[in-house]
Design an enzyme around this catalytic site. Structure first.
Site, mmCIF file in Angstrom:
data_model
loop_
_atom_site.group_PDB
_atom_site.id
_atom_site.type_symbol
_atom_site.label_atom_id
_atom_site.label_comp_id
_atom_site.label_asym_id
_atom_site.label_seq_id
_atom_site.Cartn_x
_atom_site.Cartn_y
_atom_site.Cartn_z
ATOM 1 N N GLY A 24 0.822 -1.205 0.000
ATOM 2 C CA GLY A 24 0.000 0.000 0.000
ATOM 3 C C GLY A 24 0.851 1.248 0.000
ATOM 4 O O GLY A 24 2.056 1.216 -0.273
ATOM 5 N N ASN A 25 0.218 2.363 0.303
ATOM 6 C CA ASN A 25 0.930 3.629 0.375
ATOM 7 C C ASN A 25 0.294 4.503 1.451
ATOM 8 O O ASN A 25 -0.661 4.095 2.111
ATOM 9 C CB ASN A 25 0.940 4.327 -0.996
ATOM 10 C CG ASN A 25 -0.454 4.543 -1.535
ATOM 11 O OD1 ASN A 25 -1.257 5.303 -0.961
ATOM 12 N ND2 ASN A 25 -0.782 3.874 -2.631
ATOM 13 N N ARG A 26 0.787 5.709 1.616
ATOM 14 C CA ARG A 26 0.391 6.554 2.746
ATOM 15 C C ARG A 26 -0.796 7.469 2.457
ATOM 16 O O ARG A 26 -1.166 8.289 3.291
ATOM 17 C CB ARG A 26 1.590 7.401 3.184
ATOM 18 C CG ARG A 26 2.747 6.583 3.742
ATOM 19 C CD ARG A 26 3.931 7.473 4.067
ATOM 20 N NE ARG A 26 3.558 8.517 5.029
ATOM 21 C CZ ARG A 26 4.286 9.599 5.275
ATOM 22 N NH1 ARG A 26 5.397 9.795 4.592
ATOM 23 N NH2 ARG A 26 3.890 10.484 6.166
ATOM 24 N N SER A 27 -1.408 7.340 1.309
ATOM 25 C CA SER A 27 -2.523 8.224 0.976
ATOM 26 C C SER A 27 -3.704 8.000 1.917
ATOM 27 O O SER A 27 -4.102 6.862 2.173
ATOM 28 C CB SER A 27 -2.978 7.993 -0.465
ATOM 29 O OG SER A 27 -4.116 8.771 -0.757
ATOM 30 N N ALA A 90 -4.077 7.454 -5.043
ATOM 31 C CA ALA A 90 -2.707 6.958 -5.175
ATOM 32 C C ALA A 90 -2.783 5.475 -5.516
ATOM 33 O O ALA A 90 -2.949 4.625 -4.634
ATOM 34 C CB ALA A 90 -1.934 7.179 -3.881
#
Length: 212
Positions: A24-27, A90
């Site tokens: 995943g990512n930090r969005s 994102a």
């Protein structure tokens, strides 16, 4: 935007590794939700394709997704008859080639996780963009922000790229403020730090201006 159909994507996709882990990512989706709210306040018919569970803006249709593939299906379906599409999500660039059916145990040693590219949603939308539709993309960068945004604008056949330096102290993930540069074929406009709702309004001001 009264009478216009607007599609906005929000949040970061999650690409499963096993039933409990993901890439995943930090969005957080805050900017996407602010864009949806701004569009609705301006009278648009808004569909928000989201990976996160934030309080929904009043009057906005929410389509819940998790993965890049799910977002691709939802966004392309909603965008078919949209006047404006804003890809603020994102989306993961890569996903595991195989997803384990059970939790991967650390007792089995360090696993090798093969990756494959996901479909580029913004490029897909740009390739199939109907006449008159406005396509907005986002570029979260850590260096050469404007140059990277302009390259993305051309490669993805977008009408506007909203670029931000996620390393800036008043921009990026999880914050309630953002500092962005709006990049079009005519130039770039770097905005002062402002609330994400105000950024949303600035984006739609630019969209209306570009559309003429």
């Amino acid at each position: 935007l009264a009478g216009r159909k607007v599609v906005v994507s929000a949040g970061g996709t999650r690409e499963p590794i096993d039933p409990v882990r993901f890439i995943g990512n930090r969005s957080t989706g805050k900017q996407g939700y602010a864009l949806a709210r701004a569009a609705r306040l301006r009278g648009a018919d808004v569909t928000l394709v989201s990976t996160v569970s934030l309080p929904p803006p009043p009057g906005v249709e929410i389509v819940a997704v998790t993965t890049a593939a799910e977002m691709l299906d939802a966004v392309t379906s909603a965008a078919a008859d949209a006047d404006i599409v804003v890809m603020a999500a994102a989306v993961a660039d890569f996903r595991p080639t195989e997803v384990a059916t059970g939790k991967i145990k650390k007792s089995g040693g360090i696993p090798e996780i093969g990756l494959e590219r996901t479909v580029d949603i913004l490029a897909t939308l740009g390739e199939h963009k109907p006449a008159g539709q406005m396509l907005v993309g986002f570029a979260a960068e850590t260096s050469d922000v404007e140059r990277s945004a302009r390259d993305k604008l051309e490669r993805k056949n977008a009408d506007l790229i909203v670029a931000n330096d996620v390393g800036s102290p008043d921009a990026g993930f999880a914050l309630d403020t953002n500092t962005v540069t709006l990049v079009t074929t005519d130039g770039a406009d770097r905005l002062r730090s402002m609330s994400k709702l105000d950024v949303g309004h600035a984006v739609f001001d630019a969209v209306v201006s570009v559309a003429g």
